[in-house]
Design a protein around this motif. Structure first.
Motif, mmCIF file in Angstrom:
data_model
loop_
_atom_site.group_PDB
_atom_site.id
_atom_site.type_symbol
_atom_site.label_atom_id
_atom_site.label_comp_id
_atom_site.label_asym_id
_atom_site.label_seq_id
_atom_site.Cartn_x
_atom_site.Cartn_y
_atom_site.Cartn_z
ATOM 1 N N LEU A 1 -23.763 6.393 55.612
ATOM 2 C CA LEU A 1 -24.248 7.380 54.645
ATOM 3 C C LEU A 1 -23.123 7.885 53.748
ATOM 4 C CD1 LEU A 1 -26.849 9.470 56.665
ATOM 5 C CD2 LEU A 1 -27.251 7.659 55.030
ATOM 6 N N ASP A 2 -21.914 8.007 54.292
ATOM 7 C CA ASP A 2 -20.770 8.422 53.466
ATOM 8 C C ASP A 2 -20.517 7.426 52.340
ATOM 9 O OD1 ASP A 2 -20.211 10.785 54.748
ATOM 10 O OD2 ASP A 2 -18.775 9.898 56.154
ATOM 11 N N ALA A 3 -20.818 6.155 52.591
ATOM 12 C CA ALA A 3 -20.555 5.100 51.601
ATOM 13 C C ALA A 3 -21.579 5.100 50.472
ATOM 14 C CB ALA A 3 -20.541 3.742 52.289
ATOM 15 N N ILE A 4 -22.821 5.521 50.742
ATOM 16 C CA ILE A 4 -23.884 5.373 49.728
ATOM 17 C C ILE A 4 -24.382 6.700 49.150
ATOM 18 C CG2 ILE A 4 -24.658 3.236 50.812
ATOM 19 C CD1 ILE A 4 -27.054 4.766 51.930
ATOM 20 N N LYS A 5 -23.955 7.828 49.720
ATOM 21 C CA LYS A 5 -24.540 9.119 49.309
ATOM 22 C C LYS A 5 -24.227 9.493 47.861
ATOM 23 C CE LYS A 5 -20.720 11.971 51.016
ATOM 24 N NZ LYS A 5 -20.303 13.028 51.962
ATOM 25 N N GLU A 6 -23.097 8.995 47.308
ATOM 26 C CA GLU A 6 -22.756 9.312 45.919
ATOM 27 C C GLU A 6 -23.524 8.447 44.927
ATOM 28 O OE1 GLU A 6 -18.610 9.511 45.062
ATOM 29 O OE2 GLU A 6 -18.126 10.620 46.894
ATOM 30 N N LEU A 7 -24.028 7.313 45.371
ATOM 31 C CA LEU A 7 -24.818 6.445 44.502
ATOM 32 C C LEU A 7 -26.285 6.841 44.502
ATOM 33 C CD1 LEU A 7 -23.344 2.929 45.380
ATOM 34 C CD2 LEU A 7 -23.215 4.050 43.159
ATOM 35 N N VAL A 8 -26.777 7.228 45.686
ATOM 36 C CA VAL A 8 -28.200 7.513 45.857
ATOM 37 C C VAL A 8 -28.361 8.910 46.433
ATOM 38 C CG1 VAL A 8 -30.320 6.767 46.983
ATOM 39 C CG2 VAL A 8 -28.636 5.063 46.284
ATOM 40 N N THR A 9 -29.278 9.704 45.837
ATOM 41 C CA THR A 9 -29.513 11.076 46.317
ATOM 42 C C THR A 9 -30.647 11.115 47.332
ATOM 43 O OG1 THR A 9 -28.830 11.892 44.148
ATOM 44 C CG2 THR A 9 -29.926 13.450 45.603
ATOM 45 N N ASP A 10 -31.814 10.637 46.929
ATOM 46 C CA ASP A 10 -32.995 10.600 47.797
ATOM 47 C C ASP A 10 -33.442 9.152 47.972
ATOM 48 O OD1 ASP A 10 -33.021 13.424 47.752
ATOM 49 O OD2 ASP A 10 -34.172 13.414 45.880
ATOM 50 N N ALA A 11 -33.858 8.807 49.182
ATOM 51 C CA ALA A 11 -34.282 7.425 49.424
ATOM 52 C C ALA A 11 -35.194 7.357 50.642
ATOM 53 C CB ALA A 11 -33.068 6.515 49.626
ATOM 54 N N ASN A 12 -35.943 6.262 50.722
ATOM 55 C CA ASN A 12 -36.817 6.001 51.864
ATOM 56 C C ASN A 12 -36.145 5.033 52.833
ATOM 57 O OD1 ASN A 12 -39.176 7.518 51.335
ATOM 58 N ND2 ASN A 12 -39.888 6.011 49.847
ATOM 59 N N PHE A 13 -36.131 5.405 54.105
ATOM 60 C CA PHE A 13 -35.797 4.456 55.159
ATOM 61 C C PHE A 13 -37.108 3.799 55.591
ATOM 62 C CE2 PHE A 13 -31.815 6.819 55.680
ATOM 63 C CZ PHE A 13 -30.921 5.790 55.963
ATOM 64 N N GLU A 14 -37.259 2.524 55.283
ATOM 65 C CA GLU A 14 -38.466 1.797 55.686
ATOM 66 C C GLU A 14 -38.265 1.277 57.107
ATOM 67 O OE1 GLU A 14 -41.176 1.651 53.939
ATOM 68 O OE2 GLU A 14 -40.432 2.426 52.023
ATOM 69 N N CYS A 15 -39.117 1.726 58.028
ATOM 70 C CA CYS A 15 -38.982 1.351 59.439
ATOM 71 C C CYS A 15 -40.063 0.355 59.816
ATOM 72 C CB CYS A 15 -39.104 2.582 60.336
ATOM 73 S SG CYS A 15 -38.090 3.956 59.796
ATOM 74 N N ASN A 16 -39.701 -0.700 60.488
ATOM 75 C CA ASN A 16 -40.653 -1.673 61.021
ATOM 76 C C ASN A 16 -40.070 -2.268 62.298
ATOM 77 O OD1 ASN A 16 -38.803 -3.747 60.188
ATOM 78 N ND2 ASN A 16 -39.703 -3.683 58.130
#
Length: 376
Positions: free
Chosen positions: A16-31
């Protein structure tokens, strides 16, 4: 219902530290295959794709596919409440609006529990097409981080050029410029196709790779050739067996006329016994030190070989010359994933987005960045 238990919370924190500055809100798709996240940055220049495999969790259960919409900033704050080596359990019910995280300390009886509110995020999963790239570069992630960080102090863009000479990173600023050339011994190899990559991944998972009509025709031809070879081998085997029978009969006849002086059971003379005892005593007296020295040398060499094997190396392959320009601001952000993996892979083709791939034990994080065209 979702219940996923990670061996170490530190993996999720680094991700999350690596991607939090690129993306603010996102969906974790679970399957049933694991957790997936795919999102674009606000300027629609970069795309991030994350996959955590179900097999990478200590325990994983997902009854049905479900999206978990979260604010990555809030989730990061909650993850900071854990230690890197804490066991982290992620839970989400079918009808609940919160994501539950439980941290269990390994060296004590401490158990911490937190909730993060889920969000309804409208986002369509983009279909990332299978691309056969013209160039592929593998290098230590720390080296990649250093290159983009150093060049970002000179200019806003970097030109990445892959040729037979090597891989060059060059940046031209208003007052200064610089470049870094990475070379290797020998000619660059061929870049694998996406079809070959999929087959390798399937074999690594213990599955049969998917086959198309061409592959099935080739398999039929190979099957016919194999069957023909087996027939020839069988005929040769039968012929050799007949020859062995004839040889055994000849040897049997020869043994019947063997002289008495060649008897194996003959007792050795007194001189032979005495010399044999001396040799045995001398051998026993010097065997232990030699064995110890050999074991020590063997262990030392093994440790050195292991260190060399674990050390990330630079390598590249190319099918044709590639030269593209990218924004350094994004590449510096991508390089934050170096804490997840010792190696990073860059895949490039002219006029196609750059793929920056960090593959770690429990999954991967991949970044796609559009190249700069002209003065844009």
């Amino acid at each position: 219902m979702l219940e996923a238990k990670l061996e170490e919370a530190g993996t999720l924190k680094k991700l999350l530290d690596a991607i939090k500055e690129l993306v603010t809100d996102a969906n974790f798709e679970c399957n049933e295959e694991g957790l997936n996240l795919q999102a674009m940055d606000n300027s629609h220049v970069a795309l991030v794709s994350v996959h955590l495999e179900a097999a990478g969790f200590k325990r994983y259960r997902c009854d049905r596919p479900m999206p978990l919409g979260v604010n990555l900033g809030n989730l990061t704050k909650v993850l900071k409440c854990s230690k890197d080596d804490d066991e982290c359990t992620i839970k989400a019910g079918d009808d609940k609006d919160v994501l539950n995280l439980v941290y269990e300390a390994k060296n004590s009886d401490r158990i911490a529990e937190y909730d993060v509110k889920l969000m309804d995020i409208d986002s369509d999963t983009l279909g990332i097409p299978d691309t056969d790239y013209d160039a592929e570069v593998t290098l230590p992630s720390a080296e990649f981080s250093r290159i983009v960080r150093d060049l970002s102090a000179l200019g806003e863009s970097v030109r990445i050029e892959v040729s037979k000479e090597g891989v060059r990173f060059a940046s031209d600023g208003e007052s200064s410029s610089g470049s870094v050339l990475l070379k290797k011994d020998g000619e660059p190899g061929r870049v694998k196709t996406e079809k070959e990559r999929k087959a390798e991944r399937a074999i690594a998972r213990g599955e049969e790779p998917e086959k198309d009509e061409e592959d099935e025709e080739e398999d039929e031809e190979d099957g016919e050739k194999k069957e023909k070879k087996e027939k020839e081998k069988k005929i040769k085997k039968e012929k050799d067996a007949d020859e062995d029978v004839e040889m055994d009969e000849e040897e049997k006849d020869a043994e019947e006329f063997k002289p008495d002086s060649d008897d194996e059971n003959a007792e050795p003379s007194d001189d032979e016994e005495e010399s044999g005892k001396k040799r045995k005593k001398k051998t026993n007296g010097s065997s232990k030190p030699a064995k110890k020295a050999k074991t020590k040398a063997k262990g030392k060499g093994k440790g050195k070989a292991k260190d060399e094997e674990d050390k990330p190396v630079f390598d590249f392959s190319m099918n044709s010359h590639v030269s593209l320009t990218f924004s350094l601001k994004y590449l510096v952000n991508f390089s934050k994933s170096s804490s997840l993996s010792n190696t990073v892979e860059l895949r490039m083709s002219n006029e196609v987005p750059l793929l920056v791939d960090y593959d770690f034990g429990q999954g991967y994080v991949r970044y796609y960045l559009a190249p700069k065209i002209g003065d844009d």
